[in-house]
Design a protein around this motif. Sequence first.
Motif, short mmCIF file in Angstrom:
data_model
loop_
_atom_site.label_atom_id
_atom_site.label_comp_id
_atom_site.label_asym_id
_atom_site.label_seq_id
_atom_site.Cartn_x
_atom_site.Cartn_y
_atom_site.Cartn_z
N VAL A 25 43.43 -58.78 -5.10
CA VAL A 25 42.92 -59.01 -6.45
C VAL A 25 42.22 -57.72 -6.86
O VAL A 25 41.31 -57.23 -6.16
CB VAL A 25 41.94 -60.20 -6.49
CG1 VAL A 25 41.31 -60.32 -7.88
CG2 VAL A 25 42.67 -61.49 -6.13
N LEU A 26 42.66 -57.14 -7.99
CA LEU A 26 42.19 -55.83 -8.42
C LEU A 26 41.47 -55.91 -9.76
O LEU A 26 41.84 -56.72 -10.62
CB LEU A 26 43.37 -54.86 -8.56
CG LEU A 26 44.28 -54.67 -7.33
CD1 LEU A 26 45.46 -53.78 -7.69
CD2 LEU A 26 43.48 -54.09 -6.17
N ASP A 27 40.46 -55.05 -9.94
CA ASP A 27 39.92 -54.87 -11.29
C ASP A 27 40.72 -53.77 -11.98
O ASP A 27 41.63 -53.17 -11.38
CB ASP A 27 38.42 -54.58 -11.25
CG ASP A 27 38.07 -53.26 -10.56
OD1 ASP A 27 38.92 -52.36 -10.48
OD2 ASP A 27 36.91 -53.14 -10.10
N GLN A 28 40.42 -53.50 -13.24
CA GLN A 28 41.28 -52.59 -13.99
C GLN A 28 41.18 -51.15 -13.51
O GLN A 28 42.08 -50.35 -13.72
CB GLN A 28 40.96 -52.66 -15.49
CG GLN A 28 42.03 -52.00 -16.35
CD GLN A 28 42.02 -52.49 -17.77
OE1 GLN A 28 41.07 -53.11 -18.21
NE2 GLN A 28 43.09 -52.20 -18.50
N ALA A 29 40.09 -50.81 -12.83
CA ALA A 29 39.94 -49.47 -12.27
C ALA A 29 40.63 -49.33 -10.92
O ALA A 29 40.66 -48.24 -10.36
CB ALA A 29 38.46 -49.12 -12.14
N GLY A 30 41.18 -50.42 -10.41
CA GLY A 30 41.84 -50.38 -9.11
C GLY A 30 40.96 -50.80 -7.96
O GLY A 30 41.39 -50.77 -6.80
N GLY A 31 39.73 -51.21 -8.25
CA GLY A 31 38.85 -51.69 -7.20
C GLY A 31 39.38 -52.98 -6.58
O GLY A 31 39.86 -53.86 -7.30
N VAL A 32 39.28 -53.08 -5.27
CA VAL A 32 39.77 -54.27 -4.56
C VAL A 32 38.65 -55.31 -4.54
O VAL A 32 37.62 -55.13 -3.89
CB VAL A 32 40.21 -53.93 -3.13
CG1 VAL A 32 40.64 -55.19 -2.39
CG2 VAL A 32 41.34 -52.91 -3.15
N LEU A 33 38.87 -56.43 -5.25
CA LEU A 33 37.90 -57.51 -5.31
C LEU A 33 38.13 -58.54 -4.22
O LEU A 33 37.24 -59.32 -3.89
CB LEU A 33 37.96 -58.18 -6.68
CG LEU A 33 37.83 -57.25 -7.90
CD1 LEU A 33 37.86 -58.05 -9.18
CD2 LEU A 33 36.55 -56.43 -7.80
N GLY A 34 39.32 -58.57 -3.68
CA GLY A 34 39.65 -59.49 -2.59
C GLY A 34 41.02 -59.15 -2.06
O GLY A 34 41.86 -58.60 -2.78
N GLU A 35 41.27 -59.45 -0.80
CA GLU A 35 42.57 -59.16 -0.21
C GLU A 35 42.87 -60.09 0.94
O GLU A 35 41.96 -60.61 1.60
CB GLU A 35 42.64 -57.71 0.26
CG GLU A 35 41.64 -57.33 1.32
CD GLU A 35 41.74 -55.86 1.70
OE1 GLU A 35 42.81 -55.44 2.18
OE2 GLU A 35 40.75 -55.13 1.50
N ARG A 36 44.15 -60.31 1.16
CA ARG A 36 44.61 -61.12 2.28
C ARG A 36 45.93 -60.54 2.80
O ARG A 36 46.66 -59.88 2.05
CB ARG A 36 44.84 -62.58 1.87
CG ARG A 36 43.57 -63.38 1.67
CD ARG A 36 43.86 -64.77 1.15
NE ARG A 36 44.60 -65.58 2.11
CZ ARG A 36 44.04 -66.36 3.03
NH1 ARG A 36 42.72 -66.42 3.14
NH2 ARG A 36 44.77 -67.09 3.84
N ALA A 37 46.22 -60.81 4.06
CA ALA A 37 47.50 -60.43 4.66
C ALA A 37 47.95 -61.57 5.54
O ALA A 37 47.13 -62.27 6.15
CB ALA A 37 47.36 -59.15 5.48
N SER A 38 49.26 -61.79 5.61
CA SER A 38 49.78 -62.87 6.45
C SER A 38 51.20 -62.54 6.88
O SER A 38 51.81 -61.59 6.40
CB SER A 38 49.76 -64.20 5.68
OG SER A 38 50.88 -64.33 4.83
N GLY A 39 51.73 -63.37 7.76
CA GLY A 39 53.11 -63.23 8.21
C GLY A 39 54.09 -64.00 7.35
O GLY A 39 55.22 -64.24 7.80
N GLU A 40 53.67 -64.38 6.15
CA GLU A 40 54.54 -65.16 5.26
C GLU A 40 55.39 -64.24 4.38
O GLU A 40 55.28 -64.22 3.16
CB GLU A 40 53.69 -66.09 4.40
CG GLU A 40 52.97 -67.14 5.23
CD GLU A 40 51.83 -67.79 4.49
OE1 GLU A 40 51.86 -69.02 4.31
OE2 GLU A 40 50.90 -67.06 4.08
N GLY A 41 56.23 -63.45 5.04
CA GLY A 41 57.16 -62.60 4.31
C GLY A 41 58.30 -63.40 3.72
O GLY A 41 58.31 -64.64 3.75
N MET A 42 59.29 -62.69 3.19
CA MET A 42 60.41 -63.35 2.53
C MET A 42 61.07 -64.39 3.42
O MET A 42 61.37 -65.50 2.97
CB MET A 42 61.44 -62.31 2.08
CG MET A 42 62.65 -62.91 1.38
SD MET A 42 63.98 -61.73 1.07
CE MET A 42 64.67 -61.56 2.72
#
Length: 307
Positions: A25-42
């Motif tokens: 989740v990004l703000d307009q300046a590119g700041g990262v407000l939240g992030e997640r990673a998982s193994g749920e690829g295609m």
Amino acid sequence: MTRPSPSTPFCAAIDWGTTNLRIWVLDQAGGVLGERASGEGMRACMPDRFEAVMEGHLADLGAPSGLPVIVAGMAGARGGWREAAYLSAPVELDALHKGAFVVPHPTRDVRILPGVCQRLPGREDVMRGEETQLAGAMAQGLADGLVCLPGTHSKWASIEAGRLVSFTTFMTGELFALLGHHSILKDTLGEGGFEPDDPAFRGGVEDMLEDGAAITGKLFSLRAAALLSGAAAPHPRARLSGLLIGAEVAAARAMHGIGREVGLVASGTQAELYRSALGLAGFRFHVLDGGALVRRGLLDAARALWG
């Protein structure tokens, strides 16, 4: 996992690969407000879990219900969430958003960026996701040069005046896995890793830089050395890696020469292996952060669409 700060979210950006997913989740300046990673690829989301997986992660991040979403990667492949048609190279890297596919959604504006194809006879090629990293590299100032993106299917891309002019894919990582598990070499290679400065790795690279056409013979010699010595050759996994990466780098040198600096999009051990091989081949290079690049490429596309 990190959760959003009180800053105003501008968009959600998703790098959706074959086996993994990264979402910010990004703000307009590119700041990262939240992030997640998982193994749920295609592969984990086919045929119809894409929206549910996305919404689950966005809910966990506290993203607003109407937050727009920009997606790159294999979610746009044939058989993915929705197919985003390839753009044909040469491609203006700051114009990827013009080919974005609009995914029907009840509350969000969801766009999937297109991949890029190359239609040159005998050099047909495709990429999905790497084009967004290249757009991020261009936004960070790489208007001209070569970019090496190692992986299961390594890419070498030529950028000129902000355009992706041509590219070549090498099946380096996949060949390493296939040879190690499904060839006569599987009992020769053994287990465990090796260091990037291992002489067996560097020797394999040097052999391929001297004569890249000899790779199939060099591969069999790994097996022959084990048979003749009665034991595995010293560090066979390191030598196999050196032969395959060396063949890739030798081919890239033959195609492009060494006059242009290479942006190497890699990290960890993979970056060290390619740093060693590129140095032996005489390339000038610098290392780039792949995660930062794809995030920047996604952000710039979102700004062009909604900014």
